[in-house]
Design a protein around this motif. Sequence first.
Motif, mmCIF file in Angstrom:
data_model
loop_
_atom_site.group_PDB
_atom_site.id
_atom_site.type_symbol
_atom_site.label_atom_id
_atom_site.label_comp_id
_atom_site.label_asym_id
_atom_site.label_seq_id
_atom_site.Cartn_x
_atom_site.Cartn_y
_atom_site.Cartn_z
ATOM 1 N N CYS A 31 0.867 -1.178 0.000
ATOM 2 C CA CYS A 31 0.000 0.000 0.000
ATOM 3 C C CYS A 31 0.904 1.228 0.000
ATOM 4 C CB CYS A 31 -0.899 -0.029 1.231
ATOM 5 S SG CYS A 31 -2.027 1.338 1.355
ATOM 6 N N HIS A 32 1.199 1.726 -1.167
ATOM 7 C CA HIS A 32 2.252 2.727 -1.310
ATOM 8 C C HIS A 32 1.785 4.123 -0.917
ATOM 9 C CE1 HIS A 32 4.446 -0.405 -3.367
ATOM 10 N NE2 HIS A 32 3.437 -0.579 -4.187
ATOM 11 N N PRO A 33 2.577 4.848 -0.106
ATOM 12 C CA PRO A 33 2.206 6.202 0.301
ATOM 13 C C PRO A 33 2.543 7.221 -0.782
ATOM 14 C CG PRO A 33 4.300 5.620 1.272
ATOM 15 C CD PRO A 33 3.832 4.396 0.519
ATOM 16 N N GLU A 34 1.697 8.222 -0.906
ATOM 17 C CA GLU A 34 1.924 9.294 -1.858
ATOM 18 C C GLU A 34 1.532 10.617 -1.220
ATOM 19 O OE1 GLU A 34 3.333 8.852 -4.695
ATOM 20 O OE2 GLU A 34 3.090 6.700 -5.101
ATOM 21 N N ALA A 35 2.195 11.690 -1.660
ATOM 22 C CA ALA A 35 1.845 13.036 -1.205
ATOM 23 C C ALA A 35 1.934 13.986 -2.379
ATOM 24 C CB ALA A 35 2.781 13.485 -0.086
ATOM 25 N N LEU A 36 0.880 14.737 -2.597
ATOM 26 C CA LEU A 36 0.863 15.761 -3.631
ATOM 27 C C LEU A 36 0.982 17.120 -2.946
ATOM 28 C CD1 LEU A 36 -1.970 14.524 -6.030
ATOM 29 C CD2 LEU A 36 0.494 14.305 -6.323
ATOM 30 N N VAL A 37 2.009 17.873 -3.305
ATOM 31 C CA VAL A 37 2.257 19.172 -2.681
ATOM 32 C C VAL A 37 2.126 20.253 -3.739
ATOM 33 C CG1 VAL A 37 3.880 20.574 -1.372
ATOM 34 C CG2 VAL A 37 3.830 18.093 -1.044
ATOM 35 N N TYR A 38 1.203 21.168 -3.520
ATOM 36 C CA TYR A 38 1.022 22.304 -4.418
ATOM 37 C C TYR A 38 1.025 23.561 -3.555
ATOM 38 C CZ TYR A 38 -0.905 25.403 -7.974
ATOM 39 O OH TYR A 38 -1.098 26.443 -8.860
ATOM 40 N N ALA A 40 -11.457 19.073 -15.915
ATOM 41 C CA ALA A 40 -11.076 17.743 -15.394
ATOM 42 C C ALA A 40 -12.078 16.668 -15.787
ATOM 43 C CB ALA A 40 -10.924 17.788 -13.876
ATOM 44 N N SER A 41 -12.703 16.793 -16.954
ATOM 45 C CA SER A 41 -13.791 15.894 -17.335
ATOM 46 C C SER A 41 -13.407 14.418 -17.427
ATOM 47 C CB SER A 41 -14.417 16.348 -18.657
ATOM 48 O OG SER A 41 -13.500 16.236 -19.729
ATOM 49 N N PRO A 42 -12.166 14.028 -17.794
ATOM 50 C CA PRO A 42 -11.866 12.589 -17.818
ATOM 51 C C PRO A 42 -12.054 11.912 -16.474
ATOM 52 C CG PRO A 42 -10.230 13.777 -19.088
ATOM 53 C CD PRO A 42 -11.063 14.812 -18.391
ATOM 54 N N ARG A 44 -11.950 19.069 -2.034
ATOM 55 C CA ARG A 44 -11.659 19.887 -3.205
ATOM 56 C C ARG A 44 -10.152 19.974 -3.374
ATOM 57 N NH1 ARG A 44 -14.071 24.219 -6.075
ATOM 58 N NH2 ARG A 44 -15.893 24.109 -4.700
ATOM 59 N N HIS A 45 -9.682 19.599 -4.547
ATOM 60 C CA HIS A 45 -8.248 19.674 -4.836
ATOM 61 C C HIS A 45 -8.051 20.333 -6.193
ATOM 62 C CE1 HIS A 45 -4.037 18.680 -4.356
ATOM 63 N NE2 HIS A 45 -4.029 18.208 -5.581
ATOM 64 N N LEU A 46 -7.488 21.546 -6.173
ATOM 65 C CA LEU A 46 -7.229 22.306 -7.399
ATOM 66 C C LEU A 46 -8.493 22.447 -8.240
ATOM 67 C CD1 LEU A 46 -3.749 20.861 -8.442
ATOM 68 C CD2 LEU A 46 -4.251 22.846 -7.021
ATOM 69 N N GLY A 47 -9.606 22.697 -7.585
ATOM 70 C CA GLY A 47 -10.851 22.942 -8.306
ATOM 71 C C GLY A 47 -11.685 21.715 -8.588
ATOM 72 N N PHE A 48 -11.156 20.529 -8.321
ATOM 73 C CA PHE A 48 -11.907 19.288 -8.544
ATOM 74 C C PHE A 48 -12.445 18.792 -7.216
ATOM 75 C CE2 PHE A 48 -11.872 14.558 -8.925
ATOM 76 C CZ PHE A 48 -12.975 14.465 -9.751
ATOM 77 N N ILE A 49 -13.758 18.565 -7.133
ATOM 78 C CA ILE A 49 -14.393 18.130 -5.896
ATOM 79 C C ILE A 49 -14.646 16.628 -5.969
ATOM 80 C CG2 ILE A 49 -16.346 18.430 -4.342
ATOM 81 C CD1 ILE A 49 -16.759 21.190 -5.528
ATOM 82 N N LEU A 50 -14.043 15.906 -5.042
ATOM 83 C CA LEU A 50 -14.177 14.448 -4.991
ATOM 84 C C LEU A 50 -14.937 14.083 -3.737
ATOM 85 C CD1 LEU A 50 -13.251 11.798 -6.403
ATOM 86 C CD2 LEU A 50 -11.313 11.790 -4.829
ATOM 87 N N ASP A 51 -15.993 13.288 -3.875
ATOM 88 C CA ASP A 51 -16.766 12.864 -2.708
ATOM 89 C C ASP A 51 -16.556 11.378 -2.455
ATOM 90 O OD1 ASP A 51 -19.238 11.277 -3.907
ATOM 91 O OD2 ASP A 51 -18.953 13.036 -5.169
ATOM 92 N N SER A 52 -16.872 10.948 -1.243
ATOM 93 C CA SER A 52 -16.584 9.578 -0.826
ATOM 94 C C SER A 52 -17.379 8.535 -1.601
ATOM 95 C CB SER A 52 -16.865 9.420 0.678
ATOM 96 O OG SER A 52 -18.220 9.746 0.968
ATOM 97 N N ALA A 53 -18.527 8.920 -2.165
ATOM 98 C CA ALA A 53 -19.350 7.975 -2.926
ATOM 99 C C ALA A 53 -19.032 7.984 -4.415
ATOM 100 C CB ALA A 53 -20.830 8.291 -2.719
ATOM 101 N N LEU A 54 -18.108 8.836 -4.839
ATOM 102 C CA LEU A 54 -17.761 8.987 -6.256
ATOM 103 C C LEU A 54 -19.003 9.287 -7.102
ATOM 104 C CD1 LEU A 54 -15.133 6.141 -6.778
ATOM 105 C CD2 LEU A 54 -14.725 8.560 -6.370
ATOM 106 N N THR A 95 -1.156 20.353 0.767
ATOM 107 C CA THR A 95 -0.608 19.003 0.696
ATOM 108 C C THR A 95 -1.724 17.977 0.834
ATOM 109 O OG1 THR A 95 1.497 19.709 1.655
ATOM 110 C CG2 THR A 95 1.000 17.362 1.727
ATOM 111 N N MET A 96 -1.746 16.994 -0.057
ATOM 112 C CA MET A 96 -2.755 15.941 -0.015
ATOM 113 C C MET A 96 -2.063 14.596 0.119
ATOM 114 S SD MET A 96 -5.825 15.008 -2.705
ATOM 115 C CE MET A 96 -4.703 14.488 -4.017
ATOM 116 N N LEU A 97 -2.450 13.833 1.116
ATOM 117 C CA LEU A 97 -1.921 12.492 1.331
ATOM 118 C C LEU A 97 -2.894 11.462 0.771
ATOM 119 C CD1 LEU A 97 -0.796 12.814 5.075
ATOM 120 C CD2 LEU A 97 0.510 13.360 3.015
ATOM 121 N N TYR A 98 -2.382 10.468 0.098
ATOM 122 C CA TYR A 98 -3.237 9.393 -0.398
ATOM 123 C C TYR A 98 -2.432 8.107 -0.519
ATOM 124 C CZ TYR A 98 -1.161 9.969 -5.078
ATOM 125 O OH TYR A 98 -0.299 10.033 -6.142
#
Length: 212
Positions: free
Chosen positions: A30-37, A144-146, A86-96, A41-44
Amino acid sequence: SVIAPTLFLVFINDLCHSLSANTSLSHPNCHPEALVYADDTMLYRTGKDPALICPAIEEDLRIAAKWADIWGMRFNANKTYSHEHRHLGFILDSALSFHAHVNALTRKGATEVFLLRRLSYKVKDRDLLLKIYKMYVRPHLEYASPAWAALTVTQTGLLESLQRRAMRIIFALPRNHHITDADYAALNITSLRHRRNFALACFMFKLNSNRL
């Protein structure tokens, strides 16, 4: 100061290294990742088993909290959400479901279409109005339509209705006019659904051919 952004990056850079060094051994699948802008910072985690991902992310958060305590930095807990992010204008919810993202796009698009209508009172050039729509309105409806191309019928209808409203403005048609295929052909544009599918196909082609 001019060098402040660089100094901040130097300051925060070891956070990602701390996460990688302390978690890769305890959770090898289960590989750790961090996006820093900038200061966001977003951990996933990526993996196949949610039962492993959840405790691994909790461990990442503990490591991040320890890092912040050492370096005297405070995290803004009010910006942390469990069901919607919300990350860089894209809103992601837990139910997708993408309801929040589509609703945000609809509100933004409605504002832009309203401004297009106000502009049409002064600008009568159809080609110019079409260019303005393509440059300033449609990109908001496709951001971010894709990532969210699979929409419900209702969600698709919300976005398509905004484009049809813009088309009536460009054509100077009444609001109750039914947009036909001939109208799309006259403006040489396609439905937003078609454009999303095309963008998704291009993205998958690049992903499959390692061109991203």
